[in-house]
Design an enzyme around this catalytic site. Structure first.
Site, mmCIF file in Angstrom:
data_model
loop_
_atom_site.group_PDB
_atom_site.id
_atom_site.type_symbol
_atom_site.label_atom_id
_atom_site.label_comp_id
_atom_site.label_asym_id
_atom_site.label_seq_id
_atom_site.Cartn_x
_atom_site.Cartn_y
_atom_site.Cartn_z
ATOM 1 N N PRO A 1 -1.054 -0.956 6.271
ATOM 2 C CA PRO A 1 -0.205 -0.045 5.376
ATOM 3 C C PRO A 1 1.069 0.425 5.970
ATOM 4 O O PRO A 1 1.576 1.621 5.560
ATOM 5 C CB PRO A 1 -1.030 1.189 5.034
ATOM 6 C CG PRO A 1 -2.455 1.040 5.841
ATOM 7 C CD PRO A 1 -2.048 0.045 6.666
ATOM 8 N N GLU A 2 1.773 0.037 6.934
ATOM 9 C CA GLU A 2 3.331 0.502 7.002
ATOM 10 C C GLU A 2 4.363 -0.592 6.466
ATOM 11 O O GLU A 2 3.833 -1.770 6.062
ATOM 12 C CB GLU A 2 3.905 0.985 8.385
ATOM 13 C CG GLU A 2 2.667 2.317 8.685
ATOM 14 C CD GLU A 2 2.684 2.847 10.004
ATOM 15 O OE1 GLU A 2 4.156 2.898 10.568
ATOM 16 O OE2 GLU A 2 1.806 3.379 10.660
ATOM 17 N N LYS B 1 7.255 1.217 1.765
ATOM 18 C CA LYS B 1 5.563 1.259 1.699
ATOM 19 C C LYS B 1 5.187 1.327 0.011
ATOM 20 O O LYS B 1 3.956 1.451 0.101
ATOM 21 C CB LYS B 1 5.230 2.659 2.292
ATOM 22 C CG LYS B 1 4.526 2.593 3.620
ATOM 23 C CD LYS B 1 3.877 3.808 4.231
ATOM 24 C CE LYS B 1 4.842 4.730 4.811
ATOM 25 N NZ LYS B 1 4.343 5.866 5.501
#
Length: 269
Positions: free
Chosen positions: A2-3, A53
């Site tokens: 998740p980045e 994101k």
DNA sequence: CGTCCACGTCTAC
DNA sequence: TAGACCTGGACGG
């Protein structure tokens, strides 16, 4: 996954795996509180883009040029997988079924990921520092007087209005590579004193992308052998999660990793 | 067993 | 500026 880099790899994964398939229906896992996703198309293909994101899925009608966007975020554990029908993951929460017997699934153990049908990018998130670098720099320079930049640079780097895509590991790795920048001084002072910070907001996510993502858990691994090896991961993770580094909880309760030489400076306000 | 921790937002006192 | 939202892996007793 998740980045920024992981979101970009996710979009790439979707484009490589779902762009030529014919999808027919979408199922939401009932355990998830998110809205049902309803396709207006009988058959469609899927492409994707990421920005910081956020990630957008585009459903393309097989019969016309109509396109339906779905805005998504991945939360802490969201990622996509292709499996055969019947082999869906326990934590698959959105499933796109294909006529060839495969399924594209959004898998998210913690269910912090979200989606919103009919929308593209949020307007409260800034440009992507890797693919919209000039806009990213301009957005910061023209807003540097605002109170968001009064905060310490280690905290401001998590502000998605200006640093869309930077998360907990990227802020640590960006600041660690500027040995003369005190991570606890105001973001405004830090950026004026060392404009290279902004360059690293592109360079470090680019490095992470090149290495196949900075993923931390193996179950978040749709990229298979493309994913970083222990050796290449060491180029990326010089600070985050590293023995010998210092940590402090920031005002958001997130653990900030930094060079122990700054310990005497770590006064939050 | 139990407690702590995790790549992120959100909204409610 | 706490918590809430979630599951599960690591580690301690």
């Amino acid at each position: 996954m998740p980045e920024l880099a992981e979101l970009k790899l996710t979009a790439q994964f979707i484009n490589e795996n779902a762009g030529n398939l014919k999808f027919t229906n979408i199922e939401k896992n009932p355990v998830h509180k998110g809205a049902e996703v309803i396709s207006p198309f009988k058959k469609f293909k899927i492409t994707s883009k990421s920005r910081g994101k956020e990630l957008v899925l585009y459903l393309h009608d097989a019969e016309s040029s109509d396109v339906l966007p779905i805005r998504m975020t991945m939360g802490m554990s969201g990622h996509f997988r292709m499996t055969n029908t019947g082999g869906e993951d326990k934590h698959a929460h959105l499933k796109f079924y294909n006529t060839d017997g495969t399924v594209l699934s959004f898998v998210d153990v913690r269910r912090f990921g979200k989606w919103k049908q009919g929308f593209e990018w949020s307007d409260n998130r800034g440009p992507d520092p890797t693919v919209e670098y000039d806009e990213f720099v301009e957005n910061i320079k023209s807003n540097l007087h605002k109170i968001a930049f009064d905060k310490p640079i280690m905290e401001a780097l998590m502000n998605q209005q200006y640093f869309n895509g930077i998360g907990n590991y990227l802020r640590a790795e960006i600041l660690y590579r500027l040995p003369h920048v005190n991570p606890f001084i105001s973001a405004r002072d830090a950026i004026q004193q060392e404009p290279k910070i902004l360059e690293l907001c592109k360079a470090i996510p680019d490095l992470a992308f090149m290495l196949g993502g900075g993923r931390i858990k193996s179950w978040e691994n749709p990229l298979g052998e493309m994913a970083a090896t222990p050796e290449t991961r060491r180029d990326l993770f010089q600070c985050y999660n590293r023995k010998g580094m210092s940590t402090i909880k920031d005002r958001n309760g997130r653990r900030f990793w930094f060079d122990p030489k700054w310990n005497s400076e770590r006064i939050l306000n």
